[in-house]
Write an enzyme that holds these catalytic residues in place. Structure first.
Site, PDB file in Angstrom:
ATOM      1  CB  THR A 217      -4.241   6.680  -6.336  1.00  0.00           C
ATOM      2  OG1 THR A 217      -4.541   5.691  -5.374  1.00  0.00           O
ATOM      3  CG2 THR A 217      -5.518   7.286  -6.862  1.00  0.00           C
TER       4      THR A 217
ATOM      5  CD  GLU B  82      -6.708   9.485  -3.491  1.00  0.00           C
ATOM      6  OE1 GLU B  82      -5.779   9.153  -2.713  1.00  0.00           O
ATOM      7  OE2 GLU B  82      -7.371   8.667  -4.154  1.00  0.00           O
TER       8      GLU B  82
ATOM      9  CE  LYS C 213     -19.738  -2.419   5.815  1.00  0.00           C
ATOM     10  NZ  LYS C 213     -18.621  -2.916   4.954  1.00  0.00           N
TER      11      LYS C 213
ATOM     12  CD1 TRP D 296     -19.636  -1.824  10.621  1.00  0.00           C
ATOM     13  CD2 TRP D 296     -18.449   0.046  10.864  1.00  0.00           C
ATOM     14  NE1 TRP D 296     -20.064  -0.949   9.666  1.00  0.00           N
ATOM     15  CE2 TRP D 296     -19.345   0.220   9.781  1.00  0.00           C
ATOM     16  CE3 TRP D 296     -17.595   1.102  11.193  1.00  0.00           C
ATOM     17  CZ2 TRP D 296     -19.418   1.394   9.029  1.00  0.00           C
ATOM     18  CZ3 TRP D 296     -17.662   2.276  10.439  1.00  0.00           C
ATOM     19  CH2 TRP D 296     -18.562   2.424   9.369  1.00  0.00           C
TER      20      TRP D 296
END
Lengths: 551, 551
Positions: free
Chosen positions: B187, B331, B444, B449
């Site tokens: 990856t 993954e 942020k 958020w």
């Protein structure tokens, strides 16, 4: 070289946690016979499984590997036991309520069950066994039924609802080895003692994935499955676990297994899928013919346990209900094959023929055929041999006590570990199994094999024949010859000569295979799981109890 | 207590044997760009996989655990390598042909690949790397393309067809441990060196079962899947293995990945399913709008790799093509979630919203959310945290050489072994994942958020906006604030103030989240797998290369 993948076990616990959370809104609906059915969400059932585990551990002292038996109908409480017992590290032992008392008693003792959860309506079945049950310390009763016959029990008697009430709904489930025992089921062999098959968490998990694959049952949370096949019969073909994995709703008939209530629950609860043995479907078909109901919700019906007669499949086709054959046995968890026709046959004349086979092997079930002399036979659709199978949800031995080495009888398991199914048949080049007989039922006539099943199917396609069973009987000249035992419909006019001619002319049976010996019987005797019990017929013949006509 | 089940490993070998036999008539069709496509049955591909394994072992000396790399398009030969290499006990290493030369070279060296199988048309990509490849002893070339750049190679060069010709079609595949390495994939992280993920036979087998479950892709042998997602990209989402397990036909585009040939192959080969990242579908949609084709065979399209813009999904709905969102990563093998709407939402206003989520977790993927302070967050559909996952096809480490301990960086794996996905989002009570951002892309602002993805989707629903990417940029007052980078369509008339007002009025964006900083760019930079490459945008901003307007 090792992979970098996480080492996460495949467990019933994971199916429980997933089903109760992700599919928490899916439902188990249990028929009550009057008024509204009992409706319970997967979230509720999951919480109650947690409560049950607390009760079993804290109050009843159930520990690792202890056997907790169920003598229950298909219902929500039985599903709760299906999850609580394996997830806490104990072993669920489903008892076959169709067995004779002495067999049940023997099985409970052999498995050393410490707890039995019993449906209230089955207490009359359990009560006579009580004096002989030395291992059972606790009896937990669920649902309606007179409790008084349990007063004499040495075991402590509990009420299911009282037992779990007020306990925590969450349980700190242990992390289990996936090869550990999760559940067990005895198969009532035709010879010798019953044999215990012990499923692992791994085998139940993989089997659940297989059931949910599009080429098996392929159900989703938009489906409701009417689970007629009993939970004591090979884990109801794995459906309680498979449905929790994908949120398929379950419709549970409890003790209402007669054609009329089944038709009623289909009409009112509108399941999309149903699973049962052929005899159930025979009865349902007669009921629907006599009293038509709206069964249009049913799009897929899985039939297993024994071969579905072609006439039955065709009759369901006419009702718009698609019957799908599957084959398996207690030793195969049970899913061994499923008869979805292959792409190239869809819409062709071949399609119905493919649907009448036992079905196609999935990747998880490797198969081979062994001939009478032990030789491997080709997958040519013609060579008939005994089917042997291998795979992660196939038994490689029988239970012999928790600390004893498992049993591996040579007539059941090959030296290289394959299961000898005792079924005789052919496999097509594209992996479709056609069973022609049980190895013990095949008729060995003059060094050739005659299929009793082919004869039965041909006979049952005659309008005057309700049921027919063909068994081998000794013959001086040929070694064995077929005996046709026939159940005639009311008002039947055909005689044996007519039926014999029908077999040759319409049934495609070769002349040398036509039975000479014929008899009419009241009904074909059945085993506890609804299969033709041919050993009873053979015994009746040997004892001279049958009035046989020789053509 | 141990079960009595057979101990049968879950292996790629079993998938190969099953697919080549039971589904031997199913086909791999490879597009050739001119004339008839190449058509090869699973039986033929299986036999050729056997031949390839003989060649790799007997001629090239490939032994246990040796890495055999592929630098190939999606085609039948690549599928043959997918099976031959793992089944013989070696490790298939798929190389990402979109990577920069130095990354590819590093990865080949890190994996110590001994053999590279290369598509002839990709020789120009491989040739410049040759001087630096010290581990590669053999190069096998398949398909058309000038071979001359390989003349200088130190490695022996072979022709694929010559190499396998005349070898036995059957191979005595070894019985393998299911936890053994079968395949690997690097990856391309945004920081540091690429990370290798090593799949096991077990993980690939279980993932294949999951792909075939009715609630995932649920394909059967009646389907043909157009596999656009590259075989070098997380095993083409597992499709070559999953299709062999159930006989799904594969349509392989080889190097013809442009919208026009894709539309042509859909029209002429009539696949029922297709799998690709959103950018492919964007291009195909534009092509179909410009030059309508008969794409009516396509009933299900799986989109993954990055979020599918709602406008794109709606546009496909209008074409009668049902888009199904899926989420995963290298993954996670990759299947992590699939967005089939839950039963209760089907046919309601909620349905489209469910389809726009990343999807629902299957039983094989356990999930949890971790908040900014490390706290566990509830599945309430509102609490946003970093997604962590656990399961038998989820990575628990990265490759660090065949004999070295795997790497478990703390920012990627929790102490208790869960994968930290780096994705930020919410999970609904019924297990639907909605990703709002990459953890590193989240903005942020003043202790709260802001989701860059919400802003991007709202922007891209404006008719004048072709593409939009929003990144965090430093802000003296708030810490970080969003920068909107916009690609305008030809003839666009909207200015930044209009777009900002649109976000508030039509996009449902809270006032404090509206960007002050705006810029027009030519195109959003993409990573090698087609995702927005925001680190490039952040760098351009930091380097003062963007002409930013402040509202």
């Amino acid at each position: 070289m090792l992979s970098t993948m996480q080492d996460v076990p495949l467990t019933v616990t994971r199916i429980l946690e997933h089903g109760a959370q992700v599919h928490g809104r899916s439902r188990i609906t249990t028929w009550t016979g009057q008024g509204e059915p009992q409706r319970r969400s997967f979230a509720e059932a999951g919480a109650r499984a947690g409560q049950l585990a607390h009760a079993l551990r804290d109050d009843l002292g159930v520990r690792d590997d202890d056997r907790v038996a169920t003598l229950m109908w298909n219902n929500a409480e039985h599903v709760e036991a299906y999850f609580a017992v394996p997830a806490m590290g104990a072993v669920l032992h489903t008892l076959n309520l169709r067995l004779a008392a002495e067999q049940l008693s023997w099985i409970i003792g052999h498995a050393a069950d410490r707890v039995i959860i019993v449906s209230g309506s089955l207490i009359p079945l359990l009560a006579p066994l009580l004096p002989g049950l030395t291992t059972v310390e606790h009896i937990v009763v669920s649902g309606p039924g007179d409790r008084s016959p349990l007063a004499a029990a040495r075991a402590r008697v509990h009420e299911y609802e009282e037992l779990i009430a007020g306990r925590p709904a969450t349980y700190d489930w242990p992390e289990l080895d996936e090869r550990r025992a999760a559940a067990m089921c005895y198969t009532s062999g035709t010879t010798g003692d019953p044999k215990g098959v012990v499923y692992s968490h791994r085998s139940l998990y993989l089997h659940s994935m297989q059931v949910n694959m599009a080429q098996s049952m392929g159900l989703t949370d938009r489906d409701t499955s009417l689970v007629v096949v009993p939970q004591f019969h090979v884990n109801a073909w794995g459906l309680p676990y498979a449905t929790f994995m994908t949120g398929v709703n379950m419709l549970m008939p409890d003790r209402f297994l007669q054609p009329a209530p089944l038709a009623e629950m289909i009409e009112s609860e509108r399941p999309t899928h149903a699973a049962a043995v052929p005899t159930i479907w025979q009865g349902l078909l007669a009921e629907l013919t006599a009293r038509p109901r709206d069964v249009s919700s049913l799009t897929q019906v899985t039939i297993g346990g024994s071969a579905c007669p072609p006439a039955l499949m065709a009759a369901f086709d006419k009702l718009g209900i698609r019957v799908c054959h599957a084959w398996g046995m207690t030793e195969t968890s049970p899913l061994g094959t499923v008869a979805h026709p292959p792409a190239h046959a869809v819409g062709t004349e071949e399609e119905f023929g493919y649907r009448l086979t036992q079905g196609r092997f999935p990747a998880g079930v490797a198969a081979r055929l062994t001939g009478p002399g032990g030789e491997r036979l080709p997958w040519d659709g013609e060579s008939a041999g005994e089917l042997e199978v291998r795979g992660p949800w196939i038994a490689g031995a029988y239970y012999n006590g928790p600390d004893a080495e498992p049993l591996r009888p040579a007539d059941k398991f090959s030296e290289d570990g394959w299961l000898k199914t005792g079924d005789v048949g052919t496999i097509s080049p594209d992996g479709f199994l056609t069973l022609t007989d049980r190895a013990k039922d095949v008729i060995k006539s003059g060094g050739e094999w005659i299929s009793s099943v082919d004869l039965e199917n041909a006979l049952m396609s005659h309008p005057d024949v309700a049921e027919a069973a063909v068994v081998a009987v000794p013959d001086d000249k040929w070694g064995e010859r077929p005996l046709a035992t026939v159940v005639l419909r009311e008002g039947a006019t055909a005689d044996f000569a007519t039926l014999r001619a029908f077999l040759a002319e319409e049934g495609g049976i070769a002349k040398w295979q036509l039975p000479e010996r014929w008899t009419v019987i009241e009904a074909v005797p059945k085993t506890s799981v609804g299969k033709f019990d041919k050993k009873v017929l053979r015994r009746r013949y040997a004892d001279g109890q049958l009035d046989v006509t020789r053509l």
